[in-house]
Motif scaffolding. Structure first.
Motif: not given
Lengths: 70, 509
Positions: B336-352
């Motif tokens: 679950f940590g992998a999935v959640a962190i897997g959400a953080l990375v693209p969310a950060a890059i997309m917002s940038i």
């Protein structure tokens, strides 16, 4: 640096990039269960296999064209 | 989703989350640059080598939502969900052949976004604005969907309410603000190792417990196992399958977050090399897709322990339920940590990426043309916060279905930038107003097709010479776009005076 023969090999190498499209374009060809592999229907292992082949082809094109560049 | 939170799983999950948060802030010092410059904050100083680019793009393109939604589609609809595999196979030959050119011209001319390039190539502010706005609007629902992925696993842990999600997002916003693209790049390394570990364990341990792949596929009903045969007079679902794969592949690298990842590479060679090694993620994705069938074999849907989760999240709960059923608590925490962190990375890059577009192509272009570099970067940082807050607002206050439908439309919209961005890399002979007209036609036609399907599907049936052809609306509307752009270019170029192209042929080499 880029004679005629060199250039032709360069272009031929790029043709390898089209192979995955050819292999997967006609879906009815691989939309079947047999021959299955270790219980995995053809539809699934054929496409998974092309991920690997596709990567190898890109790697080969890179090596070909790199050699041309150097 | 049982009553009480799973303490062990939650502890592991929280530990991983704290670890990546620390990394996110430390990242500001990694390959240190002047973080008041947009190319430093928003492109990591264009300093990432082949390996970091691999992690960054892998973390960026193979998102948490993908990991949840693709198996969910397999679980619910069957074989059609596997289109993600030919999709990712088609992407990389395209990336190999096309994107080194974009990298080169961006490096030569200091472009940070695709709209920067279009501005320079065609000398048209209006066209660049259209490209920038399309990018931002197509990406926002994508960010919201990352939250859906995170929400599902947080619920899987047995945690209730929106608070964990809000905390996660505030933390994400904070380190993206301070560290820029360096944060998701560094976190992506952790994320990817966790994902690979999870996938490896899942595809070995779960089939062993379920009695092998043969048994798993045998438990899938015949109508889900393969695509339905095409009825007479129609190309049927095989055509839908192929056009979905092809259209998605063409759209993927037009997304701002993909372009940001590409342009942050330190050398041109990093891009073709990544085209050869990124398929490792595709293989992981193909195996993850099969988790949907494993969830069928494991009978998670009829298990009362997961009834509430399915009721709330639908088939997106299939993978969390499978993990909860098959894994010990501590490994559930890792997965679950992998999935959640897997959400953080693209969310950060997309917002940038959205922030880069807003700052460069809207703010500086129309509001503050003489902005200093520091001011420009400050605006981008604030824009990234606004974009993330918007996504959070979306998920908390609007039905999830809206985000899913908008993301579906996003694919149809972003592909309309292809003639300007990709064909534009090869020729300057397209007229900017023709491109603008083609973009508008494609946008309207594609949206109308999706609307006629009530935004539930994106496969619109075309009738050609008496043959019914189900076709991904993004692909058919793109063809219209290209036709309009080409024909109008011929007409307008016959009248038009010479236009400005600030790029030169050698910029692309």
């Amino acid at each position: 640096m880029s004679g005629r023969g060199e250039k032709r090999r360069f272009r031929l190498a790029y043709l390898l990039l089209f192979l995955p499209f050819l292999a997967l374009a006609w879906v009815p060809y691989y939309n079947r269960a047999e021959p299955s592999l270790a219980g995995v229907p053809f539809f699934y292992w054929y496409q998974l296999l092309w991920i690997v082949i596709g990567a190898i082809l890109i790697g080969l094109v890179y090596l070909f064209t790199e050699r041309r560049a150097s | 989703m049982t009553g009480a939170p799973d303490v062990v799983a939650t502890a592991v999950f929280v530990f991983l989350f704290v670890l990546v948060t620390a990394l996110g802030f430390v990242a500001a010092r990694w390959r240190k640059g002047d973080l008041s410059q947009l190319s430093e904050w928003g492109l990591g100083g264009r300093k990432f080598g082949t390996a970091v680019t691999w992690f960054l793009l892998g973390g960026d393109l193979y998102t948490a939502y993908t990991f949840v939604a693709v198996p969910a589609l397999m679980f619910g609809a069957g074989a059609v969900g596997f289109f993600a595999v030919p999709y990712t196979i088609f992407v990389y030959p395209l990336v190999y052949a096309i994107f080194p050119r974009l990298w080169s011209v961006a490096r030569a001319r200091g472009y940070v976004t695709a709209a920067d390039f279009v501005r320079g190539r065609f000398g048209s502010g209006a066209l660049a604005l259209a490209i920038a706005v399309t990018g931002i609007i197509a990406t926002m629902p994508y960010i919201a969907l990352q939250l859906v992925g995170m929400e599902v696993v947080i619920a899987g842990l047995g945690l209730k309410g929106e608070l964990p999600l809000i905390i996660a997002f505030i933390v994400l916003a904070a380190y993206t603000y301070t560290s820029g693209l360096r944060a998701p790049a560094l976190i992506a390394i952790v994320k990817d190792m966790l994902i690979y570990a999870t996938v490896l364990v899942a595809v070995i341990a779960i089939p062993m417990e379920l009695g092998g792949f043969g048994k798993i596929f045998a438990s899938v009903s015949a109508d889900k196992l393969l695509l339905p045969q095409a009825p007479a007079g129609s190309l049927g679902s095989p055509a839908a399958y192929m056009t979905l794969a092809l259209g998605s592949a063409l759209a993927l690298f037009l997304y701002p977050h993909a372009i940001t990842g590409t342009l942050s590479a330190s050398t041109r060679a990093a891009i073709p090399r990544n085209a050869a090694i990124l398929p490792a993620y595709s293989l992981a994705l193909g195996l993850i897709a099969l988790l949907g069938f494993m969830a069928i074999a494991a009978n998670v849907k009829s298990d009362p322990a997961y009834a509430q989760g399915f009721a709330q999240y639908g088939n997106n709960y299939a993978v969390p339920a499978l993990f909860l059923k098959m894994f010990p608590s501590w490994f559930v925490g890792i997965a679950f940590g992998a999935v959640a962190i897997g959400a953080l990375v693209p969310a950060a890059i997309m917002s940038i990426a959205c922030a880069n577009l807003f700052t460069r192509n809207i703010w500086r272009e129309y509001f503050d043309p003489h902005a200093s570099a520091g001011r420009e970067c400050q605006v981008a940082k604030i824009a990234s916060l606004v974009v993330k807050l918007g996504a959070l607002f979306f998920i908390i206050f609007l039905p999830q279905q809206y985000a899913i439908q908008l993301q579906l439309l996003g694919g149809i919209w972003i592909i309309q930038t292809l003639p300007s961005v990709i064909i534009g890399l090869y020729t300057r002979r397209l007229h900017p107003y023709a491109l603008l007209a083609g973009w508008a036609c494609g946008l309207i036609a594609g949206t109308a097709m999706a609307a006629s399907l009530d935004f539930k599907s994106s496969t619109y049936v075309l009738h050609l010479f008496g043959l019914a052809v189900p076709c991904y609306a993004a692909l058919s509307s793109l063809l219209l776009n290209i036709a309009v752009s080409a024909v109008l270019s011929v007409v307008l170029n016959a009248f038009g005076a010479a236009r400005q192209d600030e790029t030169a042929a050698e910029d692309y080499a």
